[in-house]
Write a protein that holds these residues in place. Structure first.
Motif, mmCIF file in Angstrom:
data_model
loop_
_atom_site.group_PDB
_atom_site.id
_atom_site.type_symbol
_atom_site.label_atom_id
_atom_site.label_comp_id
_atom_site.label_asym_id
_atom_site.label_seq_id
_atom_site.Cartn_x
_atom_site.Cartn_y
_atom_site.Cartn_z
ATOM 1 N N VAL A 145 50.595 49.455 31.851
ATOM 2 C CA VAL A 145 50.291 48.778 33.106
ATOM 3 C C VAL A 145 49.349 49.627 33.950
ATOM 4 O O VAL A 145 48.373 49.123 34.525
ATOM 5 C CB VAL A 145 51.587 48.457 33.877
ATOM 6 N N GLY A 146 49.619 50.946 34.035
ATOM 7 C CA GLY A 146 48.734 51.821 34.784
ATOM 8 C C GLY A 146 47.343 51.893 34.181
ATOM 9 O O GLY A 146 46.337 51.946 34.897
ATOM 10 N N TRP A 147 47.277 51.851 32.859
ATOM 11 C CA TRP A 147 45.988 51.918 32.147
ATOM 12 C C TRP A 147 45.125 50.708 32.470
ATOM 13 O O TRP A 147 43.965 50.852 32.855
ATOM 14 C CB TRP A 147 46.261 52.017 30.650
ATOM 15 N N TYR A 148 45.677 49.501 32.337
ATOM 16 C CA TYR A 148 44.818 48.336 32.580
ATOM 17 C C TYR A 148 44.570 48.089 34.059
ATOM 18 O O TYR A 148 43.613 47.417 34.430
ATOM 19 C CB TYR A 148 45.306 47.083 31.854
ATOM 20 N N ASN A 149 45.398 48.701 34.931
ATOM 21 C CA ASN A 149 45.179 48.573 36.368
ATOM 22 C C ASN A 149 44.346 49.709 36.953
ATOM 23 O O ASN A 149 44.142 49.765 38.166
ATOM 24 C CB ASN A 149 46.515 48.495 37.104
ATOM 25 N N GLY A 150 43.892 50.627 36.130
ATOM 26 C CA GLY A 150 43.002 51.670 36.614
ATOM 27 C C GLY A 150 43.677 52.784 37.377
ATOM 28 O O GLY A 150 43.035 53.475 38.180
ATOM 29 N N HIS A 151 44.974 53.025 37.140
ATOM 30 C CA HIS A 151 45.676 54.127 37.807
ATOM 31 C C HIS A 151 45.142 55.450 37.257
ATOM 32 O O HIS A 151 45.092 55.643 36.037
ATOM 33 C CB HIS A 151 47.170 54.013 37.537
ATOM 34 N N PRO A 152 44.750 56.388 38.130
ATOM 35 C CA PRO A 152 44.172 57.651 37.644
ATOM 36 C C PRO A 152 45.066 58.424 36.681
ATOM 37 O O PRO A 152 44.573 59.109 35.787
ATOM 38 C CB PRO A 152 43.933 58.449 38.933
ATOM 39 N N ASP A 153 46.383 58.340 36.844
ATOM 40 C CA ASP A 153 47.291 59.071 35.961
ATOM 41 C C ASP A 153 47.214 58.585 34.523
ATOM 42 O O ASP A 153 47.558 59.331 33.593
ATOM 43 C CB ASP A 153 48.739 58.917 36.438
ATOM 44 N N TYR A 154 46.777 57.340 34.319
ATOM 45 C CA TYR A 154 46.815 56.745 32.979
ATOM 46 C C TYR A 154 45.434 56.334 32.474
ATOM 47 O O TYR A 154 45.314 55.676 31.452
ATOM 48 C CB TYR A 154 47.767 55.529 32.989
ATOM 49 N N ARG A 155 44.405 56.757 33.200
ATOM 50 C CA ARG A 155 43.030 56.378 32.847
ATOM 51 C C ARG A 155 42.673 56.743 31.415
ATOM 52 O O ARG A 155 41.985 55.991 30.707
ATOM 53 C CB ARG A 155 42.055 57.057 33.820
ATOM 54 N N ASP A 156 43.121 57.887 30.960
ATOM 55 C CA ASP A 156 42.705 58.377 29.645
ATOM 56 C C ASP A 156 43.732 58.133 28.551
ATOM 57 O O ASP A 156 43.608 58.690 27.453
ATOM 58 C CB ASP A 156 42.369 59.867 29.739
ATOM 59 N N GLU A 188 39.123 35.179 30.183
ATOM 60 C CA GLU A 188 39.935 34.791 31.329
ATOM 61 C C GLU A 188 40.305 35.986 32.201
ATOM 62 O O GLU A 188 40.859 35.807 33.281
ATOM 63 C CB GLU A 188 41.199 34.071 30.857
ATOM 64 N N LEU A 189 40.035 37.192 31.732
ATOM 65 C CA LEU A 189 40.319 38.398 32.511
ATOM 66 C C LEU A 189 39.075 38.951 33.202
ATOM 67 O O LEU A 189 39.181 39.792 34.096
ATOM 68 C CB LEU A 189 40.902 39.487 31.597
ATOM 69 N N LYS A 190 37.901 38.487 32.806
ATOM 70 C CA LYS A 190 36.659 39.080 33.299
ATOM 71 C C LYS A 190 36.480 38.941 34.802
ATOM 72 O O LYS A 190 35.793 39.755 35.424
ATOM 73 C CB LYS A 190 35.464 38.444 32.583
ATOM 74 N N SER A 191 37.062 37.916 35.395
ATOM 75 C CA SER A 191 36.909 37.706 36.838
ATOM 76 C C SER A 191 38.063 38.300 37.640
ATOM 77 O O SER A 191 38.168 38.067 38.843
ATOM 78 C CB SER A 191 36.794 36.209 37.138
ATOM 79 N N SER A 192 38.940 39.053 36.989
ATOM 80 C CA SER A 192 40.042 39.721 37.681
ATOM 81 C C SER A 192 39.618 41.141 38.043
ATOM 82 O O SER A 192 38.483 41.555 37.788
ATOM 83 C CB SER A 192 41.281 39.753 36.778
ATOM 84 N N ASP A 193 40.547 41.921 38.612
ATOM 85 C CA ASP A 193 40.213 43.313 38.942
ATOM 86 C C ASP A 193 40.728 44.275 37.868
ATOM 87 O O ASP A 193 40.981 45.445 38.153
ATOM 88 C CB ASP A 193 40.741 43.698 40.323
ATOM 89 N N ILE A 194 40.862 43.795 36.640
ATOM 90 C CA ILE A 194 41.260 44.683 35.549
ATOM 91 C C ILE A 194 40.237 45.801 35.406
ATOM 92 O O ILE A 194 39.038 45.608 35.632
ATOM 93 C CB ILE A 194 41.382 43.880 34.226
ATOM 94 N N ALA A 195 40.702 46.990 35.069
ATOM 95 C CA ALA A 195 39.798 48.137 34.917
ATOM 96 C C ALA A 195 38.814 47.880 33.784
ATOM 97 O O ALA A 195 39.175 47.323 32.737
ATOM 98 C CB ALA A 195 40.601 49.403 34.644
ATOM 99 N N GLU A 196 37.582 48.275 33.982
ATOM 100 C CA GLU A 196 36.529 47.988 33.003
ATOM 101 C C GLU A 196 36.827 48.610 31.648
ATOM 102 O O GLU A 196 36.570 48.002 30.606
ATOM 103 C CB GLU A 196 35.182 48.483 33.535
#
Length: 491
Positions: A145-156, A188-196
């Motif tokens: 969840v942190g990864w796809y939401n762009g949380h810095p702790d889980y970015r990598d 369907e996810l491209k227009s959301s704020d999911i991390a690139e």
């Protein structure tokens, strides 16, 4: 909110606090998620002269509303609008990019504030405690969840999406989110704020089959009906349940007969409709499995199979537990996610119940060895455990604030320097302190980045990138001086 939200007894004690306090009350809140902001709202609306300083480990506020709510559920991020208005109070400071228990100790905060409210949530996943749990390919819900939401702790973090079969252990809304993000078409996810970075990885995903496993039965599954129906209607995906999985015991029938089981009844109707589906090989597939618990993740170097034990339910209605039988089953899979609950993380200097994963308390008052610790309070998941929805935190925080004000009414508070007393300590030990105006600058930059690609925002996923857009910082006398700008925040 206004003072009228308080009960008559609370309004009476506010008058006592006013009589006792000859100066502004200094209150620190540790954590900037919903429970922290609702506590701030209650304090600022109390009618007392209160300064609220909110400390946050990351440069970004809003907790799980920003980093936990799924990117395809933008409406659930609307509370951020309320939090922004709370933060714009002239008696509110955001003190972000600062770790309490690290850059500043609990004891040092205590010396500077009349009271501290800890609203730091439950950051760790509960373990299954089975062999193979740490094999490659086994992950926590928080990581994904942190990864796809762009949380810095889980970015990598990396997830091997070349695998065709994934298993999710747990049957709540977080499990539903993970399944939906894995199976929803990327368009369907491209227009959301999911991390690139997550969007790119998911565009190459080969996952075609997900098993969602619960230790108890369909009546006890914790999905909301809306989440369940959304899973059942994903584009290009078929959801299935074997009819025998829905056989109910007398105790389950008794639960369903109760007025408080309206959600379970609706869910069961959805589950029954899925027994008619046929999982052909041309579409992605979601399988719901009940009455099964993990006993091992198997594989040489990575996850290859999940071994389950079949369960039966035992106990009275609403108190049924899963009891293992002698039957076992293996599910071939390459990915496994555990979503079986969360636990708080201890903070040095703060009492902690390691077994329950919460700070021991009564109505929000922290206690150690059975005795109340003066001036320390908790709210949210670190207070009650991981339960409820975003709005649940409002009443919970109001209860804590009532306890805090009641305690302050019993003695004349001594002078407390507040932020003036701790900012020099923080600045001597850490890098950039992020103020509210700094956060609004980060927020605006994210929205601008997103607008160019048709997204509500493109989040910065590394702390260094967030800080790089900010001007050099000198000593800030007023961290709350933020321009009243409209940034278009959507979460």
């Amino acid at each position: 909110m206004t003072g009228s939200h308080f009960s008559g007894s609370t309004l009476a004690l506010l008058e006592v606090v006013k009589l006792h306090s000859g100066e502004r009350l200094q209150i620190a809140i540790v954590g900037s998620g919903p429970s922290g902001f609702y506590a701030a709202e209650a304090l600022l609306a109390s009618g007392l002269d209160i300064q609220v300083d909110m400390f946050e480990r990351l440069p970004t506020p809003y907790g799980l509303v920003r980093s936990g709510v799924a990117p395809d559920h933008q409406k659930l991020k609307q509370p951020i609008r309320v939090f922004e208005e709370i933060a714009r109070s002239p008696r509110f400071n955001l003190v972000a990019n600062v770790t309490v228990g690290g850059q500043i100790s609990v004891e040092e905060l205590q010396s500077a504030y009349h009271a501290i409210v800890f609203a730091c949530g439950a950051q760790n996943d509960r373990r299954m405690n089975v062999p193979g749990e740490d094999l490659k390919g086994s992950h926590t819900a928080t990581e994904f969840v942190g990864w796809y939401n762009g949380h810095p702790d889980y970015r990598d973090r990396t997830f091997d999406l070349d695998q065709e079969v994934a298993v999710i252990i747990g049957q709540g809304n977080v499990a539903a989110d993970i399944c939906r993000i894995l199976m929803r078409p990327v368009d369907e996810l491209k227009s959301s704020d999911i991390a690139e970075h997550a969007l790119e990885a998911l565009s190459r995903s080969k996952v075609r089959e997900v098993h969602i496993v619960g230790r108890r039965g369909p009546v006890q599954a914790k999905f909301t009906t809306k989440e369940l129906r959304e899973l059942a209607s994903l584009t290009g995906t078929v959801s299935t349940i074997e009819p025998e999985q829905l056989a109910l015991s007398e105790a389950c029938d008794a639960e369903l007969a109760s007025p408080k089981s309206a959600v379970a009844k609706r869910n069961l109707d959805v589950f029954r409709s899925l027994t008619e589906n046929i999982a052909d090989g041309s579409r992605r597939r979601i399988h719901f499995r009940f009455l099964a618990s993990p006993v091992a993740l198997l594989g040489e170097e990575r996850v290859e199979r999940l071994r389950l034990v079949r369960n039966r339910l035992s106990g009275a209605p609403f108190d049924q537990t899963a009891v293992a039988t002698e039957q076992h089953e293996d599910i071939p899979c390459g990915l496994a996610f555990r979503s079986i609950g969360y636990k708080g993380v201890p903070i040095p200097g703060l009492p902690f119940d390691a077994e329950r994963g919460v700070v021991p308390n009564t109505a929000g008052r922290v206690h150690a060895d059975g005795a109340v610790v003066p001036g320390l309070f908790v709210t949210g998941w670190i207070k009650r455990g991981p339960s409820g929805i975003i709005g649940t935190n409002k009443a919970d925080s109001l209860e804590t604030v009532h306890a805090l004000l009641e305690d302050l009414s019993k003695a004349a508070p001594a002078r407390a320097p507040g932020l003036e007393g701790v900012l020099p300590i923080i600045e001597s030990r850490s890098g950039r302190v992020v103020s509210l105006s700094d956060w609004f600058a980060i927020d605006g930059a994210e929205v601008e980045r997103g607008s160019s690609v048709g997204k509500p925002r493109e989040k910065f996923t590394r702390i260094g990138d967030m800080l790089a857009i900010l001007p050099p910082q000198g000593r800030q006398e007023d961290l709350s001086s933020a321009p009243l700008l409209e940034t278009g925040t959507q979460g």
